[in-house]
Design a protein around this motif. Structure first.
Motif, PDB file in Angstrom:
ATOM      1  N   ILE A 108      32.789 112.530 -24.480  1.00 30.44           N
ATOM      2  CA  ILE A 108      33.698 112.614 -23.336  1.00 30.44           C
ATOM      3  C   ILE A 108      35.040 113.217 -23.745  1.00 30.44           C
ATOM      4  CG2 ILE A 108      35.023 111.219 -21.665  1.00 30.44           C
ATOM      5  CD1 ILE A 108      32.730 109.249 -21.614  1.00 30.44           C
ATOM      6  N   ASN A 109      35.438 113.028 -25.006  1.00 32.37           N
ATOM      7  CA  ASN A 109      36.781 113.384 -25.453  1.00 32.37           C
ATOM      8  C   ASN A 109      37.246 114.803 -25.086  1.00 32.37           C
ATOM      9  OD1 ASN A 109      38.417 114.438 -28.266  1.00 32.37           O
ATOM     10  ND2 ASN A 109      39.289 112.793 -27.041  1.00 32.37           N
ATOM     11  N   PRO A 110      36.412 115.867 -25.298  1.00 35.82           N
ATOM     12  CA  PRO A 110      36.896 117.211 -24.931  1.00 35.82           C
ATOM     13  C   PRO A 110      37.236 117.341 -23.454  1.00 35.82           C
ATOM     14  CG  PRO A 110      34.952 117.360 -26.340  1.00 35.82           C
ATOM     15  CD  PRO A 110      35.091 115.925 -25.936  1.00 35.82           C
ATOM     16  N   LEU A 111      36.476 116.633 -22.603  1.00 40.80           N
ATOM     17  CA  LEU A 111      36.738 116.707 -21.165  1.00 40.80           C
ATOM     18  C   LEU A 111      37.989 115.914 -20.803  1.00 40.80           C
ATOM     19  CD1 LEU A 111      33.043 116.353 -19.962  1.00 40.80           C
ATOM     20  CD2 LEU A 111      34.352 118.435 -20.376  1.00 40.80           C
ATOM     21  N   ILE A 112      38.244 114.820 -21.525  1.00 41.52           N
ATOM     22  CA  ILE A 112      39.497 114.076 -21.350  1.00 41.52           C
ATOM     23  C   ILE A 112      40.682 114.975 -21.708  1.00 41.52           C
ATOM     24  CG2 ILE A 112      40.904 112.203 -22.308  1.00 41.52           C
ATOM     25  CD1 ILE A 112      38.893 111.131 -20.377  1.00 41.52           C
ATOM     26  N   ASN A 113      40.513 115.760 -22.779  1.00 40.11           N
ATOM     27  CA  ASN A 113      41.581 116.674 -23.190  1.00 40.11           C
ATOM     28  C   ASN A 113      41.914 117.674 -22.083  1.00 40.11           C
ATOM     29  OD1 ASN A 113      41.686 115.423 -25.666  1.00 40.11           O
ATOM     30  ND2 ASN A 113      40.451 116.963 -26.722  1.00 40.11           N
ATOM     31  N   VAL A 114      40.861 118.166 -21.411  1.00 49.93           N
ATOM     32  CA  VAL A 114      41.072 119.108 -20.305  1.00 49.93           C
ATOM     33  C   VAL A 114      41.887 118.435 -19.194  1.00 49.93           C
ATOM     34  CG1 VAL A 114      39.923 120.396 -18.468  1.00 49.93           C
ATOM     35  CG2 VAL A 114      39.007 120.466 -20.792  1.00 49.93           C
ATOM     36  N   LEU A 115      41.527 117.196 -18.849  1.00 51.32           N
ATOM     37  CA  LEU A 115      42.239 116.469 -17.802  1.00 51.32           C
ATOM     38  C   LEU A 115      43.689 116.206 -18.182  1.00 51.32           C
ATOM     39  CD1 LEU A 115      39.872 113.734 -16.297  1.00 51.32           C
ATOM     40  CD2 LEU A 115      41.026 115.596 -15.107  1.00 51.32           C
ATOM     41  N   VAL A 133      34.252 118.503 -15.634  1.00 49.84           N
ATOM     42  CA  VAL A 133      34.908 117.202 -15.507  1.00 49.84           C
ATOM     43  C   VAL A 133      34.220 116.367 -14.428  1.00 49.84           C
ATOM     44  CG1 VAL A 133      37.060 116.055 -14.838  1.00 49.84           C
ATOM     45  CG2 VAL A 133      37.129 118.029 -16.370  1.00 49.84           C
ATOM     46  N   GLY A 134      33.830 117.012 -13.323  1.00 47.51           N
ATOM     47  CA  GLY A 134      33.134 116.291 -12.248  1.00 47.51           C
ATOM     48  C   GLY A 134      31.817 115.702 -12.712  1.00 47.51           C
ATOM     49  N   LEU A 135      31.053 116.458 -13.505  1.00 49.78           N
ATOM     50  CA  LEU A 135      29.785 115.942 -14.029  1.00 49.78           C
ATOM     51  C   LEU A 135      30.021 114.752 -14.951  1.00 49.78           C
ATOM     52  CD1 LEU A 135      27.895 119.283 -14.738  1.00 49.78           C
ATOM     53  CD2 LEU A 135      27.165 117.491 -13.149  1.00 49.78           C
ATOM     54  N   ALA A 136      31.043 114.839 -15.812  1.00 50.60           N
ATOM     55  CA  ALA A 136      31.355 113.719 -16.709  1.00 50.60           C
ATOM     56  C   ALA A 136      31.740 112.479 -15.906  1.00 50.60           C
ATOM     57  CB  ALA A 136      32.485 114.104 -17.663  1.00 50.60           C
ATOM     58  N   ALA A 274      23.097 112.516 -20.131  1.00 52.67           N
ATOM     59  CA  ALA A 274      22.646 113.784 -19.551  1.00 52.67           C
ATOM     60  C   ALA A 274      23.764 114.445 -18.747  1.00 52.67           C
ATOM     61  CB  ALA A 274      21.416 113.546 -18.672  1.00 52.67           C
ATOM     62  N   PHE A 275      24.487 113.656 -17.950  1.00 52.21           N
ATOM     63  CA  PHE A 275      25.608 114.200 -17.183  1.00 52.21           C
ATOM     64  C   PHE A 275      26.698 114.727 -18.120  1.00 52.21           C
ATOM     65  CE2 PHE A 275      23.996 111.888 -13.393  1.00 52.21           C
ATOM     66  CZ  PHE A 275      24.197 112.868 -12.439  1.00 52.21           C
ATOM     67  N   ILE A 276      27.008 113.947 -19.175  1.00 52.64           N
ATOM     68  CA  ILE A 276      28.045 114.366 -20.122  1.00 52.64           C
ATOM     69  C   ILE A 276      27.625 115.649 -20.833  1.00 52.64           C
ATOM     70  CG2 ILE A 276      29.372 113.729 -22.170  1.00 52.64           C
ATOM     71  CD1 ILE A 276      30.060 112.087 -19.679  1.00 52.64           C
ATOM     72  N   TRP A 277      26.359 115.702 -21.285  1.00 56.90           N
ATOM     73  CA  TRP A 277      25.869 116.903 -21.974  1.00 56.90           C
ATOM     74  C   TRP A 277      25.931 118.129 -21.058  1.00 56.90           C
ATOM     75  CZ3 TRP A 277      21.142 113.723 -23.923  1.00 56.90           C
ATOM     76  CH2 TRP A 277      21.502 113.024 -25.087  1.00 56.90           C
ATOM     77  N   ALA A 278      25.557 117.919 -19.776  1.00 60.31           N
ATOM     78  CA  ALA A 278      25.625 119.037 -18.820  1.00 60.31           C
ATOM     79  C   ALA A 278      27.073 119.512 -18.658  1.00 60.31           C
ATOM     80  CB  ALA A 278      25.050 118.604 -17.477  1.00 60.31           C
ATOM     81  N   GLY A 279      27.993 118.553 -18.546  1.00 55.81           N
ATOM     82  CA  GLY A 279      29.403 118.907 -18.433  1.00 55.81           C
ATOM     83  C   GLY A 279      29.903 119.647 -19.660  1.00 55.81           C
ATOM     84  N   LEU A 280      29.499 119.193 -20.852  1.00 56.54           N
ATOM     85  CA  LEU A 280      29.913 119.853 -22.089  1.00 56.54           C
ATOM     86  C   LEU A 280      29.334 121.257 -22.193  1.00 56.54           C
ATOM     87  CD1 LEU A 280      29.681 116.958 -24.715  1.00 56.54           C
ATOM     88  CD2 LEU A 280      31.741 118.099 -23.886  1.00 56.54           C
TER      89      LEU A 280
END
Length: 295
Positions: A108-115, A133-136, A274-280
């Motif tokens: 999750i961390n890279p997506l948190i960085n984006v936010l 971010v929405g998928l995560a 799966a959602f996190i992987w798709a978001g990444l």
């Protein structure tokens, strides 16, 4: 020469993330020591080993810069508190059968960085970043719906490390001097804890005749070696390459959790992953396309 530098960068980068991915094996080896006490010693031994390393790995002028900019010390005190909290949650998770949640946190961390970049630095998200971010967020929401509670270990790891990176971004101090200063600022608290907890395992003289004492003292090198490898790799590899390599560590933690430590990967947790992987995947493709456009 360029090829040699790239090869060296890949070796160093892979070494850093593999060591980080294998951290659970080290912390399992000292599982008999309470998590807080492990962090106390991680601070002490990291401060000592980092100081010794600075004697050989020169960073000219780093202390003068801090002396002339005392506000950076306050920033490093805050970042040190955040990284200590991150270490604490991670060690507790590993030694309490929550490695899957720890792995999820670093995905999750890279997506948190984006936010954080959007909310605190005024950065604008591109469409694909919003989708990532929405998928995560959907993955975390379905975990709450299925389990009935927030995956707090994952969120704490992602948030503490995300804010740590954000703060260090604002403090222009090199990685090793910064880590040394962070840990030394925590040393008085660590020593005070040992002083006021005379019954702690490591406060007993007989403890230092056991193999556990050696494992505990290894906390300094274990902390510093991957950091040194990472910073050396960063000089030889494109930043996007390092971004892809970072997923190696939580993947190794995930494999260790399921294959070696028999943690149960429930269907709801797998859906969250799966959602996190798709978001990444979307986030990584967007970063690659944006880099190509700039090139």
């Amino acid at each position: 020469m360029q090829t040699a530098n790239l090869r060296r960068g890949y070796i160093l980068g892979l070494s850093a993330y593999i060591i980080w991915g294998l951290f659970p094996i080290y912390f399992k080896a000292i599982a008999s020591v309470p998590a807080l006490e492990i962090i106390i010693h991680r601070v002490l031994w990291s401060a000592l080993c980092g100081s010794l390393l600075l004697l050989f790995w020169k960073h000219p002028g780093w202390w003068r810069e801090l002396r002339d900019n005392p506000q950076r010390l306050a920033v490093l005190a805050l970042s040190g508190t955040l990284i200590a909290a991150n270490w604490m949650v991670y060690v507790w998770a590993v030694n309490n059968g929550r490695m899957l949640e720890a792995s999820l946190g670093y995905y999750i961390n890279p997506l948190i960085n984006v936010l954080l970049g959007m909310l605190l630095l005024g950065e604008r998200l591109r469409r694909m970043q919003w989708l990532a971010v929405g998928l995560a967020a959907t993955g975390v929401a379905q975990q709450v719906w299925q389990v009935g509670s927030l995956p707090w270990v994952s969120l704490m790891l992602a948030l503490t490390f995300g804010f740590y990176g954000l703060i260090r971004k604002k403090a222009p101090v090199s990685a090793l001097p910064g880590l040394v200063v962070e840990t030394w600022m925590l040393v008085p608290l660590a020593l005070a804890w040992l002083l006021f907890n005379p019954m702690a395992m490591s406060a007993q003289p007989e403890f230092w005749t056991t193999s556990q004492a050696l494992w505990l003292a290894a906390a300094g090198p274990v902390t510093l070696v991957p950091l040194v490898c990472f910073n050396a790799a960063a000089r030889h590899l494109p930043y996007t390459t390092l971004g892809f390599l970072q997923y190696l560590a939580p993947t190794l933690v995930l494999i260790l959790a399921v294959a070696l430590y028999d943690e149960h990967l429930s269907p709801s947790t797998l859906i969250t992953f799966a959602f996190i992987w798709a978001g990444l995947a979307i986030y990584s493709v967007d970063a690659w396309l944006n880099l190509r456009r700039r090139g």
